[in-house]
Design an enzyme around this catalytic site. Structure first.
Site, PDB file in Angstrom:
ATOM      1  N   SER A   7      29.793  33.462  25.127  1.00 30.86           N
ATOM      2  CA  SER A   7      29.261  33.264  26.482  1.00 30.86           C
ATOM      3  C   SER A   7      27.933  32.523  26.426  1.00 30.86           C
ATOM      4  O   SER A   7      26.952  33.016  25.854  1.00 30.86           O
ATOM      5  CB  SER A   7      29.050  34.616  27.153  1.00 30.86           C
ATOM      6  OG  SER A   7      28.179  34.450  28.261  1.00 30.86           O
ATOM      7  N   HIS A  32      32.888  30.734  27.139  1.00 29.52           N
ATOM      8  CA  HIS A  32      32.856  31.557  28.356  1.00 29.52           C
ATOM      9  C   HIS A  32      31.683  31.120  29.228  1.00 29.52           C
ATOM     10  O   HIS A  32      30.538  31.065  28.779  1.00 29.52           O
ATOM     11  CB  HIS A  32      32.716  33.021  27.930  1.00 29.52           C
ATOM     12  CG  HIS A  32      32.810  34.020  29.028  1.00 29.52           C
ATOM     13  ND1 HIS A  32      34.014  34.444  29.555  1.00 29.52           N
ATOM     14  CD2 HIS A  32      31.848  34.712  29.695  1.00 29.52           C
ATOM     15  CE1 HIS A  32      33.793  35.364  30.491  1.00 29.52           C
ATOM     16  NE2 HIS A  32      32.476  35.540  30.595  1.00 29.52           N
ATOM     17  N   ASP A  34      29.625  31.857  32.572  1.00 27.13           N
ATOM     18  CA  ASP A  34      29.330  32.903  33.554  1.00 27.13           C
ATOM     19  C   ASP A  34      28.636  32.340  34.778  1.00 27.13           C
ATOM     20  O   ASP A  34      27.473  31.942  34.708  1.00 27.13           O
ATOM     21  CB  ASP A  34      28.412  33.953  32.916  1.00 27.13           C
ATOM     22  CG  ASP A  34      29.155  34.878  31.966  1.00 27.13           C
ATOM     23  OD1 ASP A  34      30.162  35.465  32.388  1.00 27.13           O
ATOM     24  OD2 ASP A  34      28.720  35.001  30.803  1.00 27.13           O
ATOM     25  N   MET A  36      27.083  33.050  38.436  1.00 26.32           N
ATOM     26  CA  MET A  36      26.583  34.154  39.284  1.00 26.32           C
ATOM     27  C   MET A  36      25.930  33.571  40.533  1.00 26.32           C
ATOM     28  O   MET A  36      25.195  32.589  40.437  1.00 26.32           O
ATOM     29  CB  MET A  36      25.526  34.952  38.524  1.00 26.32           C
ATOM     30  CG  MET A  36      26.010  35.521  37.216  1.00 26.32           C
ATOM     31  SD  MET A  36      24.654  36.394  36.419  1.00 26.32           S
ATOM     32  CE  MET A  36      25.446  36.836  34.874  1.00 26.32           C
ATOM     33  N   HIS A  65      34.098  32.499  34.310  1.00 26.71           N
ATOM     34  CA  HIS A  65      34.036  33.849  34.888  1.00 26.71           C
ATOM     35  C   HIS A  65      33.188  33.775  36.154  1.00 26.71           C
ATOM     36  O   HIS A  65      31.966  33.674  36.083  1.00 26.71           O
ATOM     37  CB  HIS A  65      33.423  34.795  33.839  1.00 26.71           C
ATOM     38  CG  HIS A  65      33.185  36.188  34.316  1.00 26.71           C
ATOM     39  ND1 HIS A  65      32.377  37.068  33.634  1.00 26.71           N
ATOM     40  CD2 HIS A  65      33.644  36.873  35.389  1.00 26.71           C
ATOM     41  CE1 HIS A  65      32.333  38.233  34.272  1.00 26.71           C
ATOM     42  NE2 HIS A  65      33.095  38.135  35.349  1.00 26.71           N
ATOM     43  N   MET A  67      31.369  35.298  39.028  1.00 24.30           N
ATOM     44  CA  MET A  67      30.801  36.528  39.599  1.00 24.30           C
ATOM     45  C   MET A  67      30.198  36.122  40.936  1.00 24.30           C
ATOM     46  O   MET A  67      28.970  36.039  41.093  1.00 24.30           O
ATOM     47  CB  MET A  67      29.741  37.108  38.651  1.00 24.30           C
ATOM     48  CG  MET A  67      30.343  37.801  37.446  1.00 24.30           C
ATOM     49  SD  MET A  67      29.153  38.076  36.124  1.00 24.30           S
ATOM     50  CE  MET A  67      29.279  36.502  35.279  1.00 24.30           C
ATOM     51  N   MET A 136      35.611  44.223  32.519  1.00 24.12           N
ATOM     52  CA  MET A 136      34.184  44.220  32.200  1.00 24.12           C
ATOM     53  C   MET A 136      33.836  45.497  31.450  1.00 24.12           C
ATOM     54  O   MET A 136      34.217  46.597  31.869  1.00 24.12           O
ATOM     55  CB  MET A 136      33.338  44.141  33.480  1.00 24.12           C
ATOM     56  CG  MET A 136      33.377  42.819  34.210  1.00 24.12           C
ATOM     57  SD  MET A 136      32.844  41.400  33.234  1.00 24.12           S
ATOM     58  CE  MET A 136      31.148  41.827  32.845  1.00 24.12           C
ATOM     59  N   ASP A 174      34.376  41.920  28.123  1.00 27.07           N
ATOM     60  CA  ASP A 174      33.149  41.151  28.314  1.00 27.07           C
ATOM     61  C   ASP A 174      31.990  42.108  28.553  1.00 27.07           C
ATOM     62  O   ASP A 174      31.981  42.834  29.548  1.00 27.07           O
ATOM     63  CB  ASP A 174      33.362  40.210  29.518  1.00 27.07           C
ATOM     64  CG  ASP A 174      32.156  39.345  29.826  1.00 27.07           C
ATOM     65  OD1 ASP A 174      31.216  39.315  29.008  1.00 27.07           O
ATOM     66  OD2 ASP A 174      32.170  38.687  30.885  1.00 27.07           O
TER      67      ASP A 174
HETATM   68  C1  DX5 Z   1      27.693  39.622  32.088  1.00 29.12           C
HETATM   69  C2  DX5 Z   1      28.490  38.421  31.665  1.00 29.12           C
HETATM   70  C3  DX5 Z   1      28.755  38.361  30.222  1.00 29.12           C
HETATM   71  C4  DX5 Z   1      27.545  38.279  29.330  1.00 29.12           C
HETATM   72  C5  DX5 Z   1      27.858  39.061  28.085  1.00 29.12           C
HETATM   73  O1  DX5 Z   1      27.706  39.742  33.457  1.00 29.12           O
HETATM   74  O2  DX5 Z   1      29.734  38.382  32.349  1.00 29.12           O
HETATM   75  O3  DX5 Z   1      29.677  37.325  29.918  1.00 29.12           O
HETATM   76  O4  DX5 Z   1      27.175  36.983  28.976  1.00 29.12           O
HETATM   77  O5  DX5 Z   1      26.735  39.168  27.303  1.00 29.12           O
HETATM   78  P1  DX5 Z   1      26.620  40.149  26.062  1.00 29.12           P
HETATM   79  O6  DX5 Z   1      27.722  39.785  25.116  1.00 29.12           O
HETATM   80  O7  DX5 Z   1      25.273  39.870  25.525  1.00 29.12           O
HETATM   81  O8  DX5 Z   1      26.772  41.549  26.594  1.00 29.12           O
HETATM   82 ZN    ZN Z   2      31.304  36.969  31.630  1.00 34.40          ZN
END
Ligand code: DX5
Ligand code: ZN
Length: 221
Positions: A7, A32, A34, A36, A65, A67, A136, A174
Site C-alpha cells: 500500500s 494497493h 488507498d 480517502m 481501495h 474509502m 479490513m 488490509d
Molecule cells: C488503511 C488502509 C491500508 C493501510 C494499511 O485504511 O486501507 O491500506 O495503508 O497500512 P498498514 O499495513 O501499515 O496497516
Molecule cells: Zn487499503
C-alpha cells in the site's frame, strides 16, 4: 495463488516513482492504492491524478481501495484512470449491486470491502458477483495500526461461505499485516495481502522479499 499488494499510503511521496519501481523489482504483484475522502474516513489521501501517473509508469496490477462515501459516483473515473480492480465499502454505497455492475461494465475487476464492525454475512449476497472481498483488519483511515485478531474470524467465515457456494473468490486483508503475522491471515483463508508500513518502512526490496518468502513457506504447508 498468494499475492502481495504493497500500500503506497506509507510511501515517501517525494520519491513515489522510485519506490513503486522498487516494489516492482522486488516482485510484488499488485500495488494497493488507498483513496480517502475525508467523509467516509476522517482523513484525505490522494486521488485520480496520482493513480494516472502511476498507471503511466508501471505494469503492476493496480488495486484501488475506495474509502469514500457513495463510491458509485467515482468508479467510472477510477476505471478510466487506470485501476485494474476497484474495491468499495458496502457500508458507503447506496446500491452495492449496481456499483459492482458499473465496475464490471468498465471491464475492471470488482471488489467489496467490509469494516471491522460489519458482519461477514453482509457480504454474503454479493459473493457470486465479485472477484474479491476485502476484509479490513483495522479501522480504515490510517496506516501503521495493530491488526484486530477477531477480523481473521470473519475471513474464515467468508472463506467457508465461498466454499459452500463453490465460489472461487479472492479474499484480501488490509491493516496491521507484517511478516510476523502474515501466516495467520493466510491460515484464515486470505490470499491477497496488503501491507503498507511493513513494506515501506526500511528497505522496501528486503521487506518484500521477506514477505514473499514467508508467504511461500505458508503455501507449502
Ligand atoms: C488503511 C488502509 C491500508 C493501510 C494499511 O485504511 O486501507 O491500506 O495503508 O497500512 P498498514 O499495513 O501499515 O496497516
Ligand atoms: Zn487499503
Amino acid at each position: 495463488m498468494n499475492i502481495l499488494s504493497p500500500s503506497i499510503l506509507s510511501a515517501d511521496f517525494w520519491r513515489l516513482g522510485e519506490q513503486v519501481k522498487e516494489v516492482e523489482k522486488a516482485g510484488a504483484q499488485y500495488l494497493h492504492i488507498d483513496v480517502m475522502d475525508g467523509m467516509f474516513v476522517p482523513s484525505i489521501s490522494f486521488g485520480l491524478p496520482v493513480l494516472k501517473c502511476i498507471r503511466r509508469e508501471t505494469s503492476l496490477f493496480l488495486d484501488v481501495h475506495l474509502m469514500v462515501e457513495r463510491p458509485e459516483r467515482h468508479v467510472g473515473a477510477f476505471a478510466e484512470s487506470g485501476a485494474d480492480l476497484i474495491n468499495f465499502h458496502i457500508e458507503a454505497s447506496a446500491d452495492v449491486e449496481k456499483t459492482i455492475q458499473a465496475i464490471r461494465r468498465m471491464g475492471k475487476k470488482a471488489g467489496i470491502t467490509i469494516k471491522p464492525g460489519t458482519p461477514p454475512e453482509a457480504a454474503a449476497p454479493f459473493l457470486g458477483m465479485v472477484d474479491m472481498v476485502l476484509v479490513m483488519t483495522v479501522e480504515p483511515g490510517a496506516g501503521g495500526q495493530e491488526l484486530i485478531p477477531q477480523c481473521l474470524d470473519k475471513v474464515r467465515r467468508i472463506r467457508e461461505m465461498a466454499k459452500e457456494k463453490r465460489l472461487c473468490v479472492d479474499i484480501q486483508v488490509d491493516g496491521g499485516i507484517r511478516v510476523e503475522n502474515v501466516h495467520q491471515a493466510l491460515e484464515a483463508g486470505a490470499n491477497v495481502i496488503v501491507a503498507g508500513s511493513a513494506v515501506f518502512q526500511g528497505d522496501i526490496g528486503a521487506n518484500i522479499r521477506d514477505f514473499k518468502r514467508r508467504m511461500e513457506q505458508q503455501a507449502q504447508r
